[in-house]
Design a protein around this motif. Sequence first.
Motif, mmCIF file in Angstrom:
data_model
loop_
_atom_site.group_PDB
_atom_site.id
_atom_site.type_symbol
_atom_site.label_atom_id
_atom_site.label_comp_id
_atom_site.label_asym_id
_atom_site.label_seq_id
_atom_site.Cartn_x
_atom_site.Cartn_y
_atom_site.Cartn_z
ATOM 1 N N TYR A 171 43.574 47.539 45.421
ATOM 2 C CA TYR A 171 43.767 46.330 45.368
ATOM 3 C C TYR A 171 43.113 45.311 46.367
ATOM 4 O O TYR A 171 42.640 44.196 45.888
ATOM 5 C CB TYR A 171 45.294 46.058 45.487
ATOM 6 N N ASP B 131 40.195 44.280 44.478
ATOM 7 C CA ASP B 131 40.380 43.636 43.196
ATOM 8 C C ASP B 131 40.046 42.011 43.743
ATOM 9 O O ASP B 131 39.947 41.243 42.987
ATOM 10 C CB ASP B 131 41.838 43.801 42.798
ATOM 11 N N ASN C 175 38.253 50.708 37.957
ATOM 12 C CA ASN C 175 39.430 49.523 37.166
ATOM 13 C C ASN C 175 39.305 49.869 35.760
ATOM 14 O O ASN C 175 39.685 48.780 34.917
ATOM 15 C CB ASN C 175 39.314 48.253 37.665
ATOM 16 N N VAL D 206 42.317 48.680 33.362
ATOM 17 C CA VAL D 206 43.531 48.020 34.352
ATOM 18 C C VAL D 206 43.642 46.582 33.559
ATOM 19 O O VAL D 206 42.589 45.984 33.295
ATOM 20 C CB VAL D 206 42.783 47.905 35.704
ATOM 21 N N TYR E 19 44.759 43.453 34.219
ATOM 22 C CA TYR E 19 45.096 42.521 35.298
ATOM 23 C C TYR E 19 45.943 41.440 34.810
ATOM 24 O O TYR E 19 45.909 40.940 33.608
ATOM 25 C CB TYR E 19 43.809 41.921 35.822
ATOM 26 N N ARG F 8 47.612 45.682 41.682
ATOM 27 C CA ARG F 8 47.818 46.969 40.904
ATOM 28 C C ARG F 8 49.059 46.936 40.287
ATOM 29 O O ARG F 8 49.456 47.280 39.062
ATOM 30 C CB ARG F 8 47.294 47.998 41.418
ATOM 31 N N GLY G 142 51.000 48.903 37.435
ATOM 32 C CA GLY G 142 51.050 50.082 38.238
ATOM 33 C C GLY G 142 52.299 50.369 39.128
ATOM 34 O O GLY G 142 53.219 49.555 39.318
#
Length: 709
Positions: free
Chosen positions: A311, A314, A433, A436, A438, A641, A646
Motif C-alpha cells: 500500500y 500505491d 497490482n 487490484v 482500487y 489494499r 483485500g
Amino acid sequence: MNVFKSCLIIFFYTLTLSTCSETPYQYRQVLTVATNTPAPLIDVDSHLRFSKRPSDPYSYPIKVGEIGPTLPLFSGDLTYPFACSTWESGLGQPEVDNHELLGTPVFMEQNGQLTNKVIGFSKDCIIKTQIRFFIASSPEHSTEVFNLETLTLKADEILLRVEQGTINRYIYTLMMPIEQSEWTNRTAQSLWNKRLIYQFAGGVGIGFRQGKFAPQKLIERRFGQLKKGYAVISSSGNKTSHTYNMLQAEDTALRVKKQFISLYGDPLYTVGIGGSGGGLAQYLLAQNAPGLIDGALPLYSYPDMVSQTLYALDCDLFNNYYTFRSDLAYWDDQNKKRALEGLNSEQLEHKSWFFYPINQLLNAKPIYLPKIYSECVNGYFGLSALVNNPDQGFLRKTYSPHVKEITHWSYWQDLANVFGKDQHGYAHSIWDNQGVQYGLKALQEDVITAEEFIDLNFHIGGWKSANEMTKEQLLFIPFTKIGIWLTQWSNHNITQSSHTPAPRSRASLKAVENAYRYGQVFLGYNDIPTIDIHHYLEEQLDMHHVSTVFATRLRILEQTGTAKNHKIWIADAEFTPMDEAFQAMDDWLLKGKPNDTLVSDRCFDKEGEIIAQGDTVWNDSWNNQIQGPCAKHFKIYTNSRIQAGGPWQGSIFKCHTIPVQQAINKGHYGNHNMQDYLPQLTEIFPEGVCDYTQGDSAKPNSLTPRFAP
C-alpha cells in the motif's frame, strides 16, 4: 591491477585532493564498485525457519586489536558499493584492504590529524575490535572518557564499557555497566543483572552502506535499563535505515550475540526491542531463527517490510491520479481520500504544496493547492523514489558520479540474493497490482460512483519496470540546497494511459516465493512473549499507523490458533509505557507464563492510566467483532489494499483472479449493477480481478497457515 598502476592511481587521486578546498572527511567518496565477493547462501526447501544454519568456523571471542569475521555465514554474496562510516562512529578510519580505488579512501594520519595523502582504500569497512568507556548521568547526557585512573564517578553517574568492532562488515556494539575498578578487566561484570537486551533500530534503508553507530544514541535509548544492570548489544546491520535484508540481519545478529556470550556467558534471557523497522525485525528474526531472542518488545511495528510496500507504493499512484489525471479539487475531500486510501487524512499544511503549481503548469493542469492531506503524503512522501527507483540513489555525496550511474539503487536490489535478477541485472520486485480494484469498498459504500470507480482504475496504472525508470528531476535554486521537484509523485515512472488503460505492474512469481521461503514475510509464527507497543499517531498522519498490529495479530491467529504470546498496548502520544513493558516482560520470561494483570491487551491515556484491558478491548472490524472500548477510544484505519477488498492480514502479493463477469455474479460490487460497465471493466482487467478469498497465488502451498479459514 599491478602495484605500479595502483600507486599511480593513488598518486593522481591524492593530487586531486591537494588542489581541492574540501577536507578528506568531506571528500570521502566511494569511487568504484568492486566485484561481488562470493559467500554461502543458505539452501531453503520449505522455509528458513526449518533450515539448519551452518556452524560458524570463527573462533570467539574476537580479541581486542583483531578483526572480526567479514564473510557472512549463510546470507549470500557480499555486494558493492558499500560505504564506510567508522569515523562517524568515533572509531577512526577503516583498515586498508586494497589499493585499487575500490571503496572508501583511507588517508595518512600525522600527529592525530588527517592529511590529503591517500594510503589505500577500504571496500569492506573493517576495523579492529576496541574498548571504549562512557559515563552517563541521564539519557540526554553521556560522554566518552579516556583516563579511567583519574576519573571520579559521581553518585548519579553510571560507567559503561563499550566494545566495538566489525562483524559481517557492520559495526557491532556490546555495552556493559561496570564498577570503576573493573575498567582494566574486559570480562568484569559485577553490575550485570544477567539480562540481555538486543537493540534493533528502524528507518527506511536500501542497503549499500555500513551505517554509523554512535554509542551515545544507544545509551540514550536504554539508559533506564543500563542503570538497572542490563547489558545491551546491537549492530549497525540491525538498523533498517541501513538495510532491510532480514537474512543478512539474522546472520549478523547471531554472531554479535555469540561474541557477547563468549565473553560473559549465557544471559537469563535476551529480549529484543526496537521501533518501526526495528519492530518488524523482531517478528521476523523470532520467526526465522528461534532462540535468537527470548522475548520481543516491538514498537511502532509492521508485520514485515514487503507487506508495507504493497500500500505504501500505491500512495504515489493515487496522488499522481488526483494531481495529473483527474480533477484535484474534486478529490480534495477527506471522506473520499479515506475511502480510497484507507489511511487517515486531515486538513493541514505540508511541504509538498510548494511543488504543486510548478508541476501543474508543466503538465498543463489548472493550478490548485489542496487543503486535505493524507498519510500517503505526510507519512510516505518521497518513499517510492528511495525504495522503488533503481536510478535514483542517495542525494548525499557518499558515492562518486560514476558509482551512482552504474549502481541499481533500490530496496529490491539490496535483496537480490533472495529475489534474483532479471536479464538487465535489476533485482526482481515483488510489488504487483494486477487485478487490484482500487476503491472497491468506496464504491460498495457509495462514496464514489461507478463512473469514478471506472475512471480511477482506468488511469491509475502501475510502476514502470526497473530498467525503464529514470531518476527524479530536481531543479536546484542557485547558491542554495533547495531543490524543486519537477516530477511530483514520480509521475515520470508511473505507466500512462492513452486510449487504453494504464498498464499495471507484474511481480516475479519466483521472487514472491523466495520472499516467503527466505523469511522476508511474517507468516505468524509467534513462539516467544511479545508486547507490541504503539503510540496513537493517527491525528499526526504518521506512517506508524496502528492497523499494522492487527494485521500481525491475525497472522498469528491463523498460524498458531492463539494470541497467548501476543499482547497489544496502544497509548496516547504523550505517554510511553516502557518501564511497565520491561517489568511485565521480565516477570513473563522468568515465570514462564504471562501475568494478565501486567501484560493483557490494553490502552493508556496521556496520564498513563489504563483505559481498558482484556481480551476483547481491541475487537473491531479487523476481526469482525463488536467494537471494544480501546478500539472505540483509538480509531483504527485501514489501507488501500483493504479498501480494494483485500484482507486485513495484508500479505497477498499476487492475487488469484476471476473474470469480471464472475465477480459481478458473486456480488463484488454491492448494490451497484455493473453489468452495463462490463466492457470497460474487462478492458481494464483483461486477466480478471482479484479474488482475495483464494489467498496468494505465489505462496507455496506448504506454507499455508494451520488455522486459516
